[in-house]
Structure formats: C-alpha cells, structure tokens
Design a protein around this motif. Structure first.
Motif, PDB file in Angstrom:
ATOM      1  N   HIS A  74      94.709 138.479  76.684  1.00  0.00           N
ATOM      2  CA  HIS A  74      93.811 139.639  76.717  1.00  0.00           C
ATOM      3  C   HIS A  74      92.460 139.298  76.211  1.00  0.00           C
ATOM      4  O   HIS A  74      92.433 139.233  74.900  1.00  0.00           O
ATOM      5  CB  HIS A  74      94.345 140.921  76.450  1.00  0.00           C
ATOM      6  N   THR A  75      91.314 139.250  76.914  1.00  0.00           N
ATOM      7  CA  THR A  75      90.208 138.412  76.386  1.00  0.00           C
ATOM      8  C   THR A  75      89.697 139.625  75.301  1.00  0.00           C
ATOM      9  O   THR A  75      89.236 139.174  74.030  1.00  0.00           O
ATOM     10  CB  THR A  75      89.045 138.420  77.586  1.00  0.00           C
ATOM     11  N   PRO A  76      89.352 140.870  75.666  1.00  0.00           N
ATOM     12  CA  PRO A  76      89.027 141.921  74.566  1.00  0.00           C
ATOM     13  C   PRO A  76      89.593 141.997  73.548  1.00  0.00           C
ATOM     14  O   PRO A  76      89.122 142.063  72.260  1.00  0.00           O
ATOM     15  CB  PRO A  76      88.790 143.052  75.524  1.00  0.00           C
ATOM     16  N   ARG A  77      90.942 142.069  73.515  1.00  0.00           N
ATOM     17  CA  ARG A  77      91.939 142.108  72.312  1.00  0.00           C
ATOM     18  C   ARG A  77      91.759 140.747  71.495  1.00  0.00           C
ATOM     19  O   ARG A  77      91.850 140.825  70.173  1.00  0.00           O
ATOM     20  CB  ARG A  77      93.289 142.359  72.546  1.00  0.00           C
ATOM     21  N   GLN A  78      91.769 139.700  72.102  1.00  0.00           N
ATOM     22  CA  GLN A  78      91.431 138.408  71.442  1.00  0.00           C
ATOM     23  C   GLN A  78      90.261 138.369  70.939  1.00  0.00           C
ATOM     24  O   GLN A  78      90.256 137.793  69.647  1.00  0.00           O
ATOM     25  CB  GLN A  78      91.843 137.088  72.390  1.00  0.00           C
ATOM     26  N   ARG A  79      89.115 138.737  71.288  1.00  0.00           N
ATOM     27  CA  ARG A  79      87.808 138.785  70.561  1.00  0.00           C
ATOM     28  C   ARG A  79      87.944 139.679  69.523  1.00  0.00           C
ATOM     29  O   ARG A  79      87.513 139.206  68.287  1.00  0.00           O
ATOM     30  CB  ARG A  79      86.966 139.233  71.632  1.00  0.00           C
ATOM     31  N   ARG A  84      87.477 139.928  63.598  1.00  0.00           N
ATOM     32  CA  ARG A  84      88.081 140.983  62.414  1.00  0.00           C
ATOM     33  C   ARG A  84      89.325 140.258  61.763  1.00  0.00           C
ATOM     34  O   ARG A  84      89.760 140.959  60.530  1.00  0.00           O
ATOM     35  CB  ARG A  84      88.522 142.287  62.927  1.00  0.00           C
ATOM     36  N   PHE A  85      89.679 139.157  62.149  1.00  0.00           N
ATOM     37  CA  PHE A  85      90.656 138.560  61.655  1.00  0.00           C
ATOM     38  C   PHE A  85      92.041 139.445  61.468  1.00  0.00           C
ATOM     39  O   PHE A  85      92.576 139.805  60.423  1.00  0.00           O
ATOM     40  CB  PHE A  85      90.399 137.804  60.173  1.00  0.00           C
ATOM     41  N   LEU A  86      92.510 139.810  62.633  1.00  0.00           N
ATOM     42  CA  LEU A  86      93.582 140.679  63.009  1.00  0.00           C
ATOM     43  C   LEU A  86      94.870 139.958  63.184  1.00  0.00           C
ATOM     44  O   LEU A  86      94.910 139.006  63.907  1.00  0.00           O
ATOM     45  CB  LEU A  86      93.361 141.731  64.000  1.00  0.00           C
ATOM     46  N   CYS A  87      96.136 140.420  63.127  1.00  0.00           N
ATOM     47  CA  CYS A  87      97.149 139.741  63.433  1.00  0.00           C
ATOM     48  C   CYS A  87      97.386 139.739  64.773  1.00  0.00           C
ATOM     49  O   CYS A  87      97.099 140.726  65.540  1.00  0.00           O
ATOM     50  CB  CYS A  87      98.447 140.512  62.599  1.00  0.00           C
ATOM     51  N   ALA A 112      93.696 115.333  60.144  1.00  0.00           N
ATOM     52  CA  ALA A 112      92.954 116.321  59.381  1.00  0.00           C
ATOM     53  C   ALA A 112      93.328 117.551  60.205  1.00  0.00           C
ATOM     54  O   ALA A 112      92.751 117.735  60.927  1.00  0.00           O
ATOM     55  CB  ALA A 112      91.639 115.868  59.189  1.00  0.00           C
ATOM     56  N   VAL A 113      93.866 118.635  59.293  1.00  0.00           N
ATOM     57  CA  VAL A 113      93.914 120.001  59.635  1.00  0.00           C
ATOM     58  C   VAL A 113      92.763 120.819  59.342  1.00  0.00           C
ATOM     59  O   VAL A 113      92.283 121.520  60.065  1.00  0.00           O
ATOM     60  CB  VAL A 113      95.166 120.560  59.001  1.00  0.00           C
ATOM     61  N   GLU A 114      92.026 120.269  58.238  1.00  0.00           N
ATOM     62  CA  GLU A 114      90.821 120.976  57.899  1.00  0.00           C
ATOM     63  C   GLU A 114      89.779 120.725  59.123  1.00  0.00           C
ATOM     64  O   GLU A 114      89.756 119.836  59.564  1.00  0.00           O
ATOM     65  CB  GLU A 114      90.176 120.223  56.579  1.00  0.00           C
ATOM     66  N   GLY A 115      89.096 122.070  59.395  1.00  0.00           N
ATOM     67  CA  GLY A 115      88.176 121.935  60.558  1.00  0.00           C
ATOM     68  C   GLY A 115      88.821 122.123  61.659  1.00  0.00           C
ATOM     69  O   GLY A 115      87.963 122.170  62.557  1.00  0.00           O
ATOM     70  N   GLU A 116      90.215 122.102  61.817  1.00  0.00           N
ATOM     71  CA  GLU A 116      90.913 122.386  63.058  1.00  0.00           C
ATOM     72  C   GLU A 116      90.251 123.606  63.899  1.00  0.00           C
ATOM     73  O   GLU A 116      90.068 124.656  63.172  1.00  0.00           O
ATOM     74  CB  GLU A 116      92.279 122.477  62.722  1.00  0.00           C
ATOM     75  N   VAL A 117      89.988 123.635  65.091  1.00  0.00           N
ATOM     76  CA  VAL A 117      89.601 124.581  66.006  1.00  0.00           C
ATOM     77  C   VAL A 117      90.812 125.418  66.611  1.00  0.00           C
ATOM     78  O   VAL A 117      91.239 124.544  67.485  1.00  0.00           O
ATOM     79  CB  VAL A 117      88.252 124.126  66.843  1.00  0.00           C
ATOM     80  N   THR A 118      90.774 126.569  66.541  1.00  0.00           N
ATOM     81  CA  THR A 118      91.927 127.107  67.301  1.00  0.00           C
ATOM     82  C   THR A 118      91.473 128.251  67.850  1.00  0.00           C
ATOM     83  O   THR A 118      90.672 129.162  67.537  1.00  0.00           O
ATOM     84  CB  THR A 118      93.281 127.415  66.496  1.00  0.00           C
ATOM     85  N   THR A 119      92.174 128.778  69.121  1.00  0.00           N
ATOM     86  CA  THR A 119      92.082 130.068  69.922  1.00  0.00           C
ATOM     87  C   THR A 119      92.978 131.059  69.521  1.00  0.00           C
ATOM     88  O   THR A 119      93.028 132.088  69.696  1.00  0.00           O
ATOM     89  CB  THR A 119      91.895 130.011  71.425  1.00  0.00           C
ATOM     90  N   HIS A 120      93.779 130.560  68.494  1.00  0.00           N
ATOM     91  CA  HIS A 120      95.066 131.438  68.279  1.00  0.00           C
ATOM     92  C   HIS A 120      94.397 132.228  67.101  1.00  0.00           C
ATOM     93  O   HIS A 120      94.129 131.667  65.867  1.00  0.00           O
ATOM     94  CB  HIS A 120      96.218 130.671  67.591  1.00  0.00           C
ATOM     95  N   PRO A 121      94.622 133.607  67.089  1.00  0.00           N
ATOM     96  CA  PRO A 121      94.297 134.528  65.836  1.00  0.00           C
ATOM     97  C   PRO A 121      95.494 134.425  64.769  1.00  0.00           C
ATOM     98  O   PRO A 121      96.500 133.904  65.292  1.00  0.00           O
ATOM     99  CB  PRO A 121      94.260 135.894  66.640  1.00  0.00           C
TER     100      PRO A 121
END
Ligand SMILES: [Zn+2]
Length: 206
Positions: A74-79, A84-87, A112-121
């Motif tokens: 869900h786009t608004p809840r993912q944003r 806010r770095f929510l679970c 390298a995990v450092e700098g990994e880009v993720t869409t998972h909160p």
C-alpha cells in the motif's frame, strides 16, 4: 478504520502486515495525461505531487476492508513507514539500538551490504519473529542487519513515455534519487539507502 496500535490486522488467523494493501484499497482511476511537459492526473488535484514535485500513485486508504493482497504494498502506508522508520508489520516505531535500526531483507545479500537500497521498511523487535515465521520471501532466505544512517533518498516507480495516444507506462520501474523529479515518472514507493550497516545474527531475533 483500525485505530492506532491495532496493527497487524489479521485475516483467517494470519497476521497482515501494516504495509499490505487490501482489496478495497483500489488505485486512483483518474487517467494520466501529459500537461505542460509533464505527467499528471486528469483532473489534477491538490496533493497529487509531493513537496519535491514528485507525482505519486494514489490509492484509497481502507485497511481491513475486503481481503489482503499480500503481494501488493500500500503506497501511502509504505511512504509513512519509510519516512518515519516504522515497523512494516505493526506500524509502530522500528527497533533501534546504538547499532542502528533493524531491517530484514529477503534473500542472501552477496557483496557489499553497505549502501544497499531497499523498498522494505524496517521491523520492530516484537514483529521480527512474526515476519520470519510468516513472510514467504523471508522464510526462504533472509539477511538481518542494523543501519545507523538509513536515508530515504530514492524513489521506486514507473517511467512513462509520451505517445500520440497519451502517456504509456514503460515496462520497467526504476529507482531515482529524490529531489530530482522526472517529468515522466510516477512514484509508488520510497526506497532507503542503508548506511552504517552491522550484520545481525538471526538466532538473536527468533
Ligand atoms: Zn512491529
């Protein structure tokens, strides 16, 4: 509408993550048009673009209505979760220690995990075992880490090309750095760069 603290909702006895879309949370059906050299909805409404000038996918907000679409975020809840770095499971603040905020990423990450880009909160400590037990993508393979300096600096979405019949979605979605909105891009998720990474042993989370 569920009250704060009521997430994760459940369906048929299984927890439904905060960021999972429900079938009643349909996408905005206004057509996308080209106007003044860029993509926009028609009619255009206040709130279609964010403060950076980025056009966003719009979606109804009705968690718990209909059936959960586990493969749809869900786009608004993912944003909200990313800003806010929510679970991603319960929507409460994610777990944070001196080594940073807790993330569970699907798959073994090589290199390298450092700098990994993720869409998972991120996740909270209480929900980490729930995610490990119930999320199919995490059950197979998972990388656990903490990030001291996560930065919500990327967007994930779809680029469109302009045709005589109007804008057409190109096949692939992309990530782009926020602050540089593309005129033919509609964002669907925020992606975070994970900086200051420390690996976490899974045995400490289960
Ligand atoms: Zn949680």
């Amino acid at each position: 509408m569920p009250s704060p603290g009521s997430f994760p909702l459940s369906h048929k006895g299984f927890p439904v993550p905060y960021i999972t879309a429900w079938s009643a949370e349909t996408a905005d059906d206004r057509p996308l048009v080209a106007h003044q050299g860029r993509l926009q909805y028609h009619p255009s409404l206040p709130g279609d673009f964010d403060s950076h000038g980025v056009l966003w996918l719009h979606q109804r907000i009705a968690p718990g209505a209909g059936t959960p679409l586990f493969s749809t975020v869900h786009t608004p809840r993912q944003r909200r979760a990313m800003l806010r770095f929510l679970c991603q499971i319960c929507g409460e603040p994610a777990d944070r220690t001196a080594e940073g905020i807790l993330w569970l990423l699907p798959g073994p990450i090589t290199g390298a995990v450092e700098g990994e880009v993720t869409t998972h909160p991120p996740v909270c400590a209480g929900c980490a075992p729930i995610a490990l037990a119930h999320c199919p993508s995490l059950r197979r393979n998972v990388t656990a880490l903490r990030a001291r300096r996560p930065e919500a600096d990327h967007l994930y979405g779809t680029f469109y090309c302009l045709t005589p019949g109007g804008p057409v979605a190109t096949r692939h979605a992309h990530t782009v750095r926020e602050g540089y909105p593309q005129p033919w891009f509609r964002a669907a998720h925020i992606a975070v760069s994970l900086n200051g990474v420390t690996p976490v042993r899974l045995t400490r989370l289960r």
